[in-house]
Design a protein around this motif. Structure first.
Motif, short mmCIF file in Angstrom:
data_model
loop_
_atom_site.label_atom_id
_atom_site.label_comp_id
_atom_site.label_asym_id
_atom_site.label_seq_id
_atom_site.Cartn_x
_atom_site.Cartn_y
_atom_site.Cartn_z
N GLY A 94 0.80 -1.22 0.00
CA GLY A 94 0.00 0.00 0.00
C GLY A 94 0.83 1.27 0.00
O GLY A 94 0.29 2.35 0.18
N SER A 95 2.13 1.14 -0.22
CA SER A 95 3.01 2.31 -0.22
C SER A 95 3.66 2.48 -1.58
O SER A 95 4.11 1.52 -2.19
CB SER A 95 4.11 2.14 0.83
N LEU A 96 3.74 3.74 -2.02
CA LEU A 96 4.45 4.06 -3.27
C LEU A 96 5.92 4.37 -3.01
O LEU A 96 6.70 4.49 -3.95
CB LEU A 96 3.80 5.29 -3.94
N ARG A 97 6.30 4.47 -1.76
CA ARG A 97 7.63 4.95 -1.39
C ARG A 97 8.72 3.97 -1.84
O ARG A 97 8.58 2.76 -1.67
CB ARG A 97 7.67 5.11 0.13
N ARG A 98 9.82 4.52 -2.37
CA ARG A 98 10.90 3.67 -2.91
C ARG A 98 11.43 2.73 -1.83
O ARG A 98 11.64 1.55 -2.08
CB ARG A 98 12.03 4.57 -3.43
N ASP A 99 11.63 3.25 -0.62
CA ASP A 99 12.24 2.45 0.44
C ASP A 99 11.18 1.96 1.44
O ASP A 99 11.44 1.88 2.63
CB ASP A 99 13.31 3.31 1.15
N SER A 100 10.03 1.60 0.91
CA SER A 100 8.88 1.25 1.75
C SER A 100 9.13 0.04 2.66
O SER A 100 9.57 -1.02 2.20
CB SER A 100 7.69 0.95 0.84
N HIS A 101 8.79 0.20 3.93
CA HIS A 101 8.85 -0.94 4.87
C HIS A 101 7.82 -2.00 4.47
O HIS A 101 8.05 -3.20 4.70
CB HIS A 101 8.56 -0.46 6.29
N ASN A 115 -2.92 8.39 8.94
CA ASN A 115 -3.96 9.04 9.74
C ASN A 115 -5.02 8.06 10.23
O ASN A 115 -6.22 8.28 10.11
CB ASN A 115 -4.57 10.20 8.95
N GLY A 116 -4.52 6.96 10.74
CA GLY A 116 -5.39 5.98 11.37
C GLY A 116 -6.18 5.11 10.42
O GLY A 116 -7.08 4.38 10.85
N SER A 117 -5.82 5.12 9.12
CA SER A 117 -6.65 4.38 8.18
C SER A 117 -5.82 3.88 6.98
O SER A 117 -4.60 3.96 6.99
CB SER A 117 -7.80 5.29 7.73
C1 LIG Z 1 0.36 11.22 5.90
C2 LIG Z 1 0.89 10.21 6.89
C3 LIG Z 1 0.09 9.77 7.91
C4 LIG Z 1 0.56 8.81 8.80
N1 LIG Z 1 -0.27 8.33 9.78
C5 LIG Z 1 0.13 7.28 10.56
C6 LIG Z 1 -0.77 6.68 11.47
O1 LIG Z 1 -1.91 7.08 11.63
N2 LIG Z 1 -0.33 5.62 12.21
C7 LIG Z 1 0.96 5.14 12.08
O2 LIG Z 1 1.29 4.17 12.75
N3 LIG Z 1 1.83 5.69 11.20
C8 LIG Z 1 1.45 6.75 10.45
N4 LIG Z 1 2.31 7.31 9.54
C9 LIG Z 1 3.66 6.76 9.43
C10 LIG Z 1 3.73 5.67 8.38
O3 LIG Z 1 3.15 4.51 8.91
C11 LIG Z 1 5.17 5.43 8.00
O4 LIG Z 1 5.62 6.55 7.27
C12 LIG Z 1 5.37 4.14 7.20
O5 LIG Z 1 6.73 3.85 7.17
C13 LIG Z 1 4.82 4.25 5.79
O6 LIG Z 1 4.92 3.01 5.16
P1 LIG Z 1 6.09 2.63 4.13
O7 LIG Z 1 7.38 2.57 4.89
O8 LIG Z 1 5.69 1.29 3.60
O9 LIG Z 1 6.14 3.70 3.07
C14 LIG Z 1 1.87 8.29 8.66
C15 LIG Z 1 2.68 8.77 7.62
C16 LIG Z 1 2.21 9.71 6.74
C17 LIG Z 1 3.09 10.18 5.60
#
Ligand SMILES: Cc1cc2nc3c(=O)[nH]c(=O)nc-3n(C[C@H](O)[C@H](O)[C@H](O)COP(=O)(O)O)c2cc1C
Length: 186
Positions: free
Chosen positions: A8-15, A79-81
């Motif tokens: 569900g992430s577009l980020r290059r270094d996504s976890h 944002n919680g969703s």
């Molecule tokens: C707009 C935004 C909202 C976020 N809201 C939450 C959140 O509600 N709960 C949480 O645990 N992390 C939140 N995060 C942190 C993300 O979980 C974190 O950036 C995560 O590493 C994103 O996944 P990815 O690494 O696969 O890209 C938020 C990050 C962003 C950019």
């Protein structure tokens, strides 16, 4: 057997994409996990555009799901969703309704976030959405919190309990996907 992984992430270094790779290593050798890479190309859902043959990115998403015996979704939490791009993909994949490519498809959900709770709310919401769509949702979750420090340099989960939950979840998914594939072939 083939499992489609959707991050569900577009980020290059996504976890979350990293978590899918860890899941691939936890699957039996005969199970292939293919990571879908088309999330960014999907247009915002618009019923006026949901026509035949339709947008090529949408056709590709639906075909990728149809070609897979099961689906594994790794979701961040925003944002919680559910991140909007992932919800958008699920909305496209849910049509035509009934009879979409997700209908009856075994799907497991896991997730990683940099917060403490490992995208637990987002995972619960993805499972809810999948239930509405009519997927065969696997019970269980894998919340990877504080994801910045959760993986080793080879992309494996550092926590042994989390590794066990991951292995158990993908094993159940593969079993369910195998049963469905066998029933379809009979
Ligand atoms: C707009 C935004 C909202 C976020 N809201 C939450 C959140 O509600 N709960 C949480 O645990 N992390 C939140 N995060 C942190 C993300 O979980 C974190 O950036 C995560 O590493 C994103 O996944 P990815 O690494 O696969 O890209 C938020 C990050 C962003 C950019």
């Amino acid at each position: 057997m083939k499992i489609l992984g959707i991050s569900g992430s577009l980020r290059r270094d996504s976890h979350n994409t990293r978590l899918l790779r860890a899941a691939a290593n936890a699957l039996a050798p005969e199970v292939e996990l293919v990571v879908y890479d088309g999330l960014r190309e999907l247009p915002p859902y618009d019923a006026d555009l949901d026509t035949q043959p339709g947008d090529p990115a949408v056709v590709r998403l639906r075909q990728a799901i149809a070609d897979a015996d099961g689906v594994l979704i790794a979701t961040p939490e925003f944002n919680g969703s559910i991140p909007g791009v992932l919800k958008n993909a699920l909305d496209w994949a849910s049509r035509p309704f009934p009879g979409s490519s997700l209908n009856g498809k075994p799907v497991a959900v896991l997730g990683a976030s940099t917060g403490l709770f490992g995208a637990a709310w987002a995972q619960a919401e993805v499972r809810k959405v999948l239930g509405v769509i009519g997927a065969d949702v696997i019970d269980g979750e894998l919340p990877i919190g504080q994801a910045d420090g959760a993986f080793d340099d080879d992309g494996r989960l550092l926590d042994l309990d989390q590794r066990t939950v991951l292995a158990d979840l993908v094993t159940v998914l593969a079993e369910r996907a195998g049963s469905r594939a066998a029933a379809a072939a009979a």
